[in-house]
Structure formats: structure tokens, C-alpha cells
Write a protein that holds these residues in place. Sequence first.
Motif, short mmCIF file in Angstrom:
data_model
loop_
_atom_site.label_atom_id
_atom_site.label_comp_id
_atom_site.label_asym_id
_atom_site.label_seq_id
_atom_site.Cartn_x
_atom_site.Cartn_y
_atom_site.Cartn_z
N GLY A 1 0.89 -1.18 -0.08
CA GLY A 1 0.12 0.25 0.03
C GLY A 1 0.90 1.19 -0.18
N GLY A 2 2.12 0.96 0.19
CA GLY A 2 2.98 2.29 0.23
C GLY A 2 2.84 3.02 1.39
N MET A 3 2.20 2.67 2.46
CA MET A 3 2.08 3.60 3.54
C MET A 3 3.10 3.58 4.48
N THR A 4 3.20 4.74 5.28
CA THR A 4 4.21 4.79 6.36
C THR A 4 3.87 4.26 7.69
N TYR A 5 4.71 4.18 8.54
CA TYR A 5 4.37 3.67 9.91
C TYR A 5 3.43 4.56 10.53
N PRO A 6 3.47 6.02 10.39
CA PRO A 6 2.67 6.72 11.08
C PRO A 6 1.34 6.61 10.55
N GLU A 7 1.23 6.68 9.10
CA GLU A 7 0.04 6.63 8.57
C GLU A 7 -0.83 5.12 8.74
N ILE A 8 -0.20 4.36 8.89
CA ILE A 8 -0.79 3.00 9.27
C ILE A 8 -1.19 3.12 10.53
N ALA A 9 -0.49 3.77 11.61
CA ALA A 9 -0.96 3.84 13.03
C ALA A 9 -2.19 4.47 13.03
N ALA A 10 -2.23 5.74 12.18
CA ALA A 10 -3.52 6.64 12.15
C ALA A 10 -4.68 5.96 11.54
N ALA A 11 -4.46 5.08 10.64
CA ALA A 11 -5.71 4.34 10.08
C ALA A 11 -6.03 3.10 10.87
N ARG A 12 -5.01 2.58 11.63
CA ARG A 12 -5.66 1.64 12.43
C ARG A 12 -5.73 1.86 13.72
N GLY A 13 -5.54 3.02 14.14
CA GLY A 13 -5.78 3.29 15.70
C GLY A 13 -4.79 2.79 16.66
N LEU A 14 -3.47 2.73 16.24
CA LEU A 14 -2.59 2.04 16.88
C LEU A 14 -1.30 3.09 17.11
N SER A 15 -0.40 2.60 18.01
CA SER A 15 0.57 3.64 18.06
C SER A 15 1.93 3.27 17.04
N VAL A 16 2.50 4.29 16.82
CA VAL A 16 3.64 3.97 15.82
C VAL A 16 4.60 2.88 16.17
N LYS A 17 4.89 2.62 17.63
CA LYS A 17 5.74 1.71 18.15
C LYS A 17 4.91 0.27 17.95
N THR A 18 3.70 0.06 18.05
CA THR A 18 2.98 -1.16 17.73
C THR A 18 3.00 -1.43 16.30
N VAL A 19 3.03 -0.59 15.36
CA VAL A 19 2.99 -0.83 14.13
C VAL A 19 4.46 -1.23 13.79
N GLU A 20 5.39 -0.65 14.48
CA GLU A 20 6.81 -0.97 14.07
C GLU A 20 7.06 -2.48 14.52
N TRP A 21 6.61 -2.70 15.90
CA TRP A 21 6.77 -4.14 16.37
C TRP A 21 6.00 -5.13 15.54
N ARG A 22 4.81 -4.98 15.26
CA ARG A 22 3.99 -6.11 14.04
C ARG A 22 4.81 -5.93 13.00
N MET A 23 5.41 -4.85 12.50
CA MET A 23 6.00 -5.26 11.11
C MET A 23 7.35 -5.84 11.16
N SER A 24 8.03 -5.80 12.55
CA SER A 24 9.04 -6.58 12.46
C SER A 24 8.68 -8.04 12.83
N LYS A 25 7.84 -8.53 13.29
CA LYS A 25 7.16 -9.86 13.52
C LYS A 25 6.74 -10.32 12.21
N ALA A 26 6.34 -9.52 11.52
CA ALA A 26 5.82 -10.12 10.00
C ALA A 26 7.36 -10.42 9.16
N LEU A 27 8.14 -9.33 9.18
CA LEU A 27 9.29 -9.57 8.70
C LEU A 27 10.18 -10.73 9.14
N GLU A 28 10.10 -11.01 10.42
CA GLU A 28 10.60 -12.35 10.83
C GLU A 28 9.91 -13.63 10.41
N HIS A 29 8.59 -13.52 10.01
CA HIS A 29 7.98 -14.58 9.72
C HIS A 29 8.36 -14.77 8.26
#
Length: 162
Positions: A127-155
Motif C-alpha cells: 500500500g506504500g503507507m508509512t508507519y505513522p499513516e498505518i498507525a493513524a488508519a488502524r488506531g495504533l501507536s507507531v511503536k505497535t506498528v513497528e513491532w508488528r512489522m518486525s514480526k511480519a518480517l521475521e515470519h
Amino acid sequence: MTDAKELKPEAAEGLNGLYRRYAGWLDGRLRAHVGADQAADVVQETYLRAAPYPSADIRHPKAFLLRIALNLVRDESRRLKRQRESSGGFGQDQSESASQAEQMMLKQIVLTMPPLYRDIFVLSRFGGMTYPEIAAARGLSVKTVEWRMSKALEHCVARLDD
């Protein structure tokens, strides 16, 4: 001797103001067409093409800039198409089948991802979204988005190593 013309001070100020006001917006719009990596280049080229126009004469700056940018994207697409056609398709069959295989493998890896991580991964990578954009769209903190992305990359890495 160069053909480049020096910008008058008032024109430079107008272009600078135009850039400061709309560059971020234009970059965001272009990501949907060319991806995040090429959007910055197209934005820069757009402002180079817009430089000769007096900013006072531009009634609708967003429409003006977007039209220039989309024309640049279209021109580049046409250039690449002509280049592919002129190469006569030499070697394309192998690269296309390898690309299709890679896409299928990536799709399978993404589908095996837990939905919590997959959502963030897809929004960021496709989608080309930045972490802050994802955080705002999903109602999450940027840190949560970063953590979930790191888990996705580990997967992804774990599946590629299998």
C-alpha cells in the motif's frame, strides 16, 4: 554555455513556497502510482518542470502539480514499454517466469502470516503507507506498528529459510 535560465528571486520564492506547501501531498498521491521509492524522484522532476511557470499564474496548484507528475509517470511508462518492445523480448520468458514464481511464493508466505501482522505488512509493502499513516488508519501507536512489522518480517525470513 548552458541553456538553463536563472530564476528570478520572486519566481524562486514562489516555487519554494509551492514546494513547501504541496511536496508531501504530491509524494503521497504518487505512491499509489509508482511506489514509495520512485515517488520522491517524480516529485523533484515535477518541481523542475513547474519552475518556469510564475506561481502567481497558477490558480489550482494541486491540479497543476498532479498533472505534471502524472504526465511524467506516463512518459516513463511509455519509455519502458518501448524499450521492452525494442529488445525483441530477448530473455523475457525466463525473467517473467522467475518473477511469477517469486510472486507466488511471496503470496503464500503472506497468506500464512497471522492476520495481526499481515495487515500491517500489506499496508506498508504493497500500500506504500508509512508507519505513522498505518498507525493513524488502524488506531495504533507507531511503536505497535513497528513491532508488528518486525514480526511480519521475521515470519517472512523464517519461511524463506525453510
